[in-house]
Write a protein that holds these residues in place. Sequence first.
Motif, PDB file in Angstrom:
ATOM      1  N   GLY A 106      -1.328 -48.640 -48.296  1.00  0.00           N
ATOM      2  CA  GLY A 106      -2.698 -49.021 -48.646  1.00  0.00           C
ATOM      3  C   GLY A 106      -3.260 -48.248 -49.821  1.00  0.00           C
ATOM      4  O   GLY A 106      -4.456 -47.942 -49.845  1.00  0.00           O
ATOM      5  N   GLY A 107      -2.406 -47.940 -50.820  1.00  0.00           N
ATOM      6  CA  GLY A 107      -2.898 -47.198 -51.969  1.00  0.00           C
ATOM      7  C   GLY A 107      -3.454 -45.838 -51.597  1.00  0.00           C
ATOM      8  O   GLY A 107      -4.389 -45.337 -52.219  1.00  0.00           O
ATOM      9  N   ILE A 108      -2.879 -45.213 -50.578  1.00  0.00           N
ATOM     10  CA  ILE A 108      -3.346 -43.960 -49.955  1.00  0.00           C
ATOM     11  C   ILE A 108      -4.752 -44.156 -49.396  1.00  0.00           C
ATOM     12  O   ILE A 108      -5.726 -43.531 -49.837  1.00  0.00           O
ATOM     13  CB  ILE A 108      -3.297 -42.740 -50.895  1.00  0.00           C
ATOM     14  CG1 ILE A 108      -2.015 -42.704 -51.723  1.00  0.00           C
ATOM     15  CG2 ILE A 108      -3.431 -41.454 -50.079  1.00  0.00           C
ATOM     16  CD1 ILE A 108      -1.931 -41.513 -52.677  1.00  0.00           C
ATOM     17  N   ALA A 109      -4.854 -45.054 -48.429  1.00  0.00           N
ATOM     18  CA  ALA A 109      -6.101 -45.266 -47.669  1.00  0.00           C
ATOM     19  C   ALA A 109      -7.220 -45.911 -48.486  1.00  0.00           C
ATOM     20  O   ALA A 109      -8.376 -45.832 -48.100  1.00  0.00           O
ATOM     21  CB  ALA A 109      -6.597 -43.949 -47.052  1.00  0.00           C
TER      22      ALA A 109
ATOM     23  N   SER B  77     -11.430 -46.149 -49.650  1.00  0.00           N
ATOM     24  CA  SER B  77     -11.666 -47.529 -49.215  1.00  0.00           C
ATOM     25  C   SER B  77     -13.097 -48.005 -49.406  1.00  0.00           C
ATOM     26  O   SER B  77     -13.416 -49.146 -49.071  1.00  0.00           O
ATOM     27  CB  SER B  77     -11.265 -47.690 -47.753  1.00  0.00           C
ATOM     28  OG  SER B  77      -9.888 -47.973 -47.652  1.00  0.00           O
ATOM     29  N   LEU B  78     -13.955 -47.183 -49.963  1.00  0.00           N
ATOM     30  CA  LEU B  78     -15.343 -47.587 -50.184  1.00  0.00           C
ATOM     31  C   LEU B  78     -15.446 -48.858 -51.016  1.00  0.00           C
ATOM     32  O   LEU B  78     -16.287 -49.717 -50.730  1.00  0.00           O
ATOM     33  CB  LEU B  78     -16.102 -46.435 -50.860  1.00  0.00           C
ATOM     34  CG  LEU B  78     -17.497 -46.733 -51.403  1.00  0.00           C
ATOM     35  CD1 LEU B  78     -18.421 -47.215 -50.293  1.00  0.00           C
ATOM     36  CD2 LEU B  78     -18.081 -45.478 -52.073  1.00  0.00           C
ATOM     37  N   ALA B  79     -14.608 -49.002 -52.039  1.00  0.00           N
ATOM     38  CA  ALA B  79     -14.785 -50.118 -52.977  1.00  0.00           C
ATOM     39  C   ALA B  79     -13.575 -51.031 -53.068  1.00  0.00           C
ATOM     40  O   ALA B  79     -13.408 -51.742 -54.057  1.00  0.00           O
ATOM     41  CB  ALA B  79     -15.163 -49.590 -54.358  1.00  0.00           C
ATOM     42  N   GLY B  80     -12.707 -51.022 -52.082  1.00  0.00           N
ATOM     43  CA  GLY B  80     -11.643 -52.007 -52.012  1.00  0.00           C
ATOM     44  C   GLY B  80     -10.667 -52.003 -53.169  1.00  0.00           C
ATOM     45  O   GLY B  80     -10.112 -53.048 -53.523  1.00  0.00           O
ATOM     46  N   GLY B  81     -10.431 -50.844 -53.780  1.00  0.00           N
ATOM     47  CA  GLY B  81      -9.485 -50.749 -54.881  1.00  0.00           C
ATOM     48  C   GLY B  81     -10.118 -50.457 -56.219  1.00  0.00           C
ATOM     49  O   GLY B  81      -9.411 -50.202 -57.197  1.00  0.00           O
TER      50      GLY B  81
END
Length: 420
Positions: A44-47, A265-269
Amino acid sequence: MDLLRRRAEAVPRGVATAAPIFADRADNAELHDVEGRRFVDFAGGIAVLNVGHRHPRVIAAVADQMARFTHTAFQVVAYEPYVALAERLNGLAPFSGPAKTIFLTTGAEAVENAVKVARAATGRSAVIAFTGGFHGRTAMTSALTGKVYPYKAAFGPMPPEIYHVPFPAPALGVTVEDSLRALAFLFAADVPANRVAAIIIEPVQGEGGFHVAPFALLRELRALCDRHGILLIADEVQSGFARTGRMFGIEHSGVEPDLVTVAKSLAGGFPLSGLIGRAEIMDRVEPGGLGGTYGGSPIACAAALAVLDVIEEEGLIARADAIGERLSARIADYAASNAMAPIANLRGLGAMVGFDILDAAREAPDGLRARQVCARALNEGLILLNCGVQGETIRILVPLTASDAIIDEGLDMLAAALAE
């Protein structure tokens, strides 16, 4: 591969990449590389991707914002998405009373600003962190990070007045009592409590090995902070936004922090971080003392508002618990097998799950073997990360939007990687 050669020639060695592949496209919990291979993403892109790669709600929100404007610098011309997102997070803050939020770009920036705010609010300078904790790679956050290699060894003296105490975890042989005793020794030998601005702790350590901070420790830290006028900072950069089965990991303990750092994960990437704090603490900094040119990008704020909608509307907090149970049940079966690499210390909260790989004698953690498991997983089609003081911990950060079928497929690949 030509891209690997180009990367080696163009990018410094200090920037490591866990998987020697190059992404071409990704959706939810699946990624395809430039050679056409498909992978299940348990990293997950490191969380960063709790709502998955390219969630349609996030992409739509970003496209709408890009059609309006992409940048003004909030310190020059303000915009509604920043304010709206601050309002949302203030309402979700894991403490009682009014809250205020500033937005930045990286998790390290959020931590740096937490230290700045704590020092301004208390008039003190010292900060206490924990061994094994990870808070970033800037000079200040490297100093806070409780691991020498690779974060400190080559970079000379660290900023002063940063102190560490042992983090309690059964796998490390450290108890809550040991940590509190070390804290008392610290106050007696190195820094008086009345010179400490803040104590910072991850409710679940990320890079340190997915060790859950014992609730008893968090309660004692809260009492100690109240007694001595110290601020308690919860670093939720990796554990936040539904990953642990709560919006923030510290909510499991019932302990209320004073400041909360958020990112990933605040901004989905999209690059975005923030510092949420008690309003009276946040307002102790004079105008101009906080900010940054790209902090709170309107594009990232629009993405984050969509992420919060997805978490609520798709029930991802409850979904994290269900995923965690599914992961833990399968991994417990693997641990009982004699045909797989030795596994111990299965742990975590919600869908933030980790376990240790042991040596052949099943006695000591084995970082080399864990890295070999990750390499074999990639060959099976699974993107998997390790962490921990010696790299011995396998951590799972599958998107919370992943289907049961995709999760089971990834677990089958994990089983193949563990087979010996």
